[in-house]
Motif scaffolding. Structure first.
Motif, PDB file in Angstrom:
ATOM      1  N   SER A   1       3.851 -45.321  -2.328  1.00  0.00           N
ATOM      2  CA  SER A   1       3.771 -46.779  -2.042  1.00  0.00           C
ATOM      3  C   SER A   1       4.025 -47.035  -0.615  1.00  0.00           C
ATOM      4  CB  SER A   1       5.353 -47.153  -2.938  1.00  0.00           C
ATOM      5  OG  SER A   1       6.499 -46.798  -2.036  1.00  0.00           O
TER       6      SER A   1
ATOM      7  N   LEU B   1       5.659 -41.149  -4.282  1.00  0.00           N
ATOM      8  CA  LEU B   1       5.979 -41.143  -5.739  1.00  0.00           C
ATOM      9  C   LEU B   1       5.910 -39.998  -6.237  1.00  0.00           C
ATOM     10  CD1 LEU B   1       4.142 -44.371  -6.966  1.00  0.00           C
ATOM     11  CD2 LEU B   1       6.252 -44.281  -5.620  1.00  0.00           C
TER      12      LEU B   1
ATOM     13  N   ASP C   1      11.053 -54.282 -11.453  1.00  0.00           N
ATOM     14  CA  ASP C   1      10.464 -52.948 -11.820  1.00  0.00           C
ATOM     15  C   ASP C   1       9.173 -53.051 -11.467  1.00  0.00           C
ATOM     16  OD1 ASP C   1      10.266 -50.710 -12.711  1.00  0.00           O
ATOM     17  OD2 ASP C   1      10.611 -50.900 -14.821  1.00  0.00           O
ATOM     18  N   TYR C   2       8.856 -52.349 -10.465  1.00  0.00           N
ATOM     19  CA  TYR C   2       7.373 -52.183  -9.982  1.00  0.00           C
ATOM     20  C   TYR C   2       6.420 -50.894 -11.042  1.00  0.00           C
ATOM     21  CZ  TYR C   2       8.115 -55.088  -6.050  1.00  0.00           C
ATOM     22  OH  TYR C   2       8.396 -56.083  -5.316  1.00  0.00           O
TER      23      TYR C   2
ATOM     24  N   SER D   1       9.337 -48.060 -11.175  1.00  0.00           N
ATOM     25  CA  SER D   1      10.139 -48.003  -9.962  1.00  0.00           C
ATOM     26  C   SER D   1      11.636 -47.908 -10.201  1.00  0.00           C
ATOM     27  CB  SER D   1       9.915 -49.143  -8.972  1.00  0.00           C
ATOM     28  OG  SER D   1      10.341 -50.029  -9.237  1.00  0.00           O
TER      29      SER D   1
ATOM     30  N   LYS E   1      12.344 -44.628 -11.712  1.00  0.00           N
ATOM     31  CA  LYS E   1      11.915 -43.729 -10.702  1.00  0.00           C
ATOM     32  C   LYS E   1      11.117 -42.318 -11.246  1.00  0.00           C
ATOM     33  CE  LYS E   1      15.538 -44.522  -7.511  1.00  0.00           C
ATOM     34  NZ  LYS E   1      16.118 -45.829  -8.163  1.00  0.00           N
TER      35      LYS E   1
ATOM     36  N   ILE F   1       9.848 -50.325  -1.903  1.00  0.00           N
ATOM     37  CA  ILE F   1      10.360 -49.386  -3.229  1.00  0.00           C
ATOM     38  C   ILE F   1      11.692 -48.911  -2.848  1.00  0.00           C
ATOM     39  CG2 ILE F   1      10.192 -47.946  -4.979  1.00  0.00           C
ATOM     40  CD1 ILE F   1       8.204 -50.133  -5.448  1.00  0.00           C
TER      41      ILE F   1
END
Length: 363
Positions: free
Chosen positions: A121, A132, A155-156, A177, A180, A361
């Protein structure tokens, strides 16, 4: 003498009215300014909301090249040729790679894939860069992808399909996200044949065009029943030219799904439909037929169109003495702006729009 320093709450109210470009400069004023602007997630969110409501979000076009390199153009600039329009991006701690692919953007956060294996990200405005977790793919090719957000939970989501062309197998996974982590998806993907790679984000769903002349949508928030659904194209939509036409999805002003059609080679116009009520086929309306005042010459191949909120960008191959470069032309509601022609000698892999923000993020 009385202390003329503004109370911090007043100072924050003033700062959040400023554009991101100015705020980044003001990080040098003091350590406190630096902390508020770059490290306070609440300030980043409030500044983004204010800019969104005031319709002052700066819009940029990011494109990647096989060189490799990343550059962006100011979509709000009157001309791509203006010196301040072009921005060259250098990624901090970027891995050694041969290929970088922008998977999409949401609220100013861009997601990049390196060599179809490593995903980061990245906020191009602040430089924030975060790797990530490993999605656990086999070393295949990322073929279909998209990025979106679920506002209720902040939340992405990153949706990726990795394809093994040798065995004709697909692996689907989605990153959250908030969690995680990546989650493998069991979805019947093989019944679809996508003619676009990047999913268009709207109404908490990603949208692609299918070769069956339908729109394929995937709801990012349907945790218990992940599946694709179909949406129909306009009733008056008729390719007529078979493979000679290219179709492109986008989001028009006001947040409506839009559909552009252009002739693949030497086309002189772009037709635009807009879906007035999401998911309702009969709400499609043909809004524009954009004519080129100077149609592409024989040494131009009009390749694709990126449909944006307030404008469009046409990608054109430019042939010169056995060499091929590419150009971008901004298109308004009436005609193209020839002053905005931007040429590059590299081979572009993809181009996406992003908005300047301070968001990132969080860990």
């Amino acid at each position: 003498m009385a202390d003329a320093t503004l109370p911090e709450d007043v100072m924050v109210l003033i700062l959040r009215l400023l554009p991101v470009k100015s705020l980044i400069r003001f990080t040098c004023v003091s350590k406190r300014f630096h902390s508020i602007i770059l490290s306070d997630p609440n300030f980043a969110k409030s500044q983004f909301r204010v800019a969104h409501d005031r319709k002052t979000l700066a819009q940029r076009l990011l494109y990647s090249s096989t060189v490799p390199k990343l550059e962006s153009l100011d979509l709000d600039s009157p001309s791509f040729k203006h010196p301040s329009s072009v921005r060259k991006h250098k990624l901090p701690s970027a891995p050694a790679h041969d290929d970088v692919l922008p998977l999409g953007s949401c609220n100013g956060i861009v997601f990049l894939a390196f060599d179809d294996k490593i995903i980061y990200s990245w906020n191009p405005s602040t430089g924030f860069f975060k790797k990530l977790p490993d999605p656990g793919f086999s070393p295949n090719k990322i073929s279909v992808y998209g990025v979106g957000q679920l506002p209720a939970t902040d939340d992405y989501r990153v949706f990726v399909v990795s394809t093994d062309y040798a065995d004709d197998k697909n692996e689907l996974a989605m990153f959250s996200s908030r969690a995680k982590a990546w989650k493998k998806l069991e979805v019947d993907f093989d019944e679809f044949c996508f003619c676009s790679n990047q999913g268009i984000h709207l109404n908490e769903a990603l949208h692609w065009l299918d070769t069956s002349k339908e729109i394929v949508a995937f709801d990012l928030g349907q945790e218990e029943k992940h599946k694709f659904r179909k949406m129909l194209l306009p009733r008056d939509f008729n390719d007529g030219g078979g493979d000679y036409y290219e179709n492109h999805l986008g989001v028009s002003a006001g947040g409506y799904l839009s559909l552009a059609r252009n002739l693949y080679v030497c086309g002189d116009s772009v037709d635009i439909w807009v879906m007035g009520e999401y998911g309702v086929r009969d709400s499609w309306t043909k809004r524009f037929n954009l004519k080129f005042s100077h149609p592409p010459r024989q040494d131009w191949n009009f390749n694709s169109v990126l449909v944006l909120e307030t404008t469009m960008v046409a990608e054109i191959y430019v042939h010169k003495r056995h060499e091929i470069g590419r150009g971008l032309v901004k298109i308004g509601k009436k005609e193209e702006d020839t002053r905005s022609m931007y040429k590059d000698e590299g081979d572009w892999l993809n181009m996406i729009q992003y908005q300047e923000s301070l968001l990132r993020i969080e860990d």
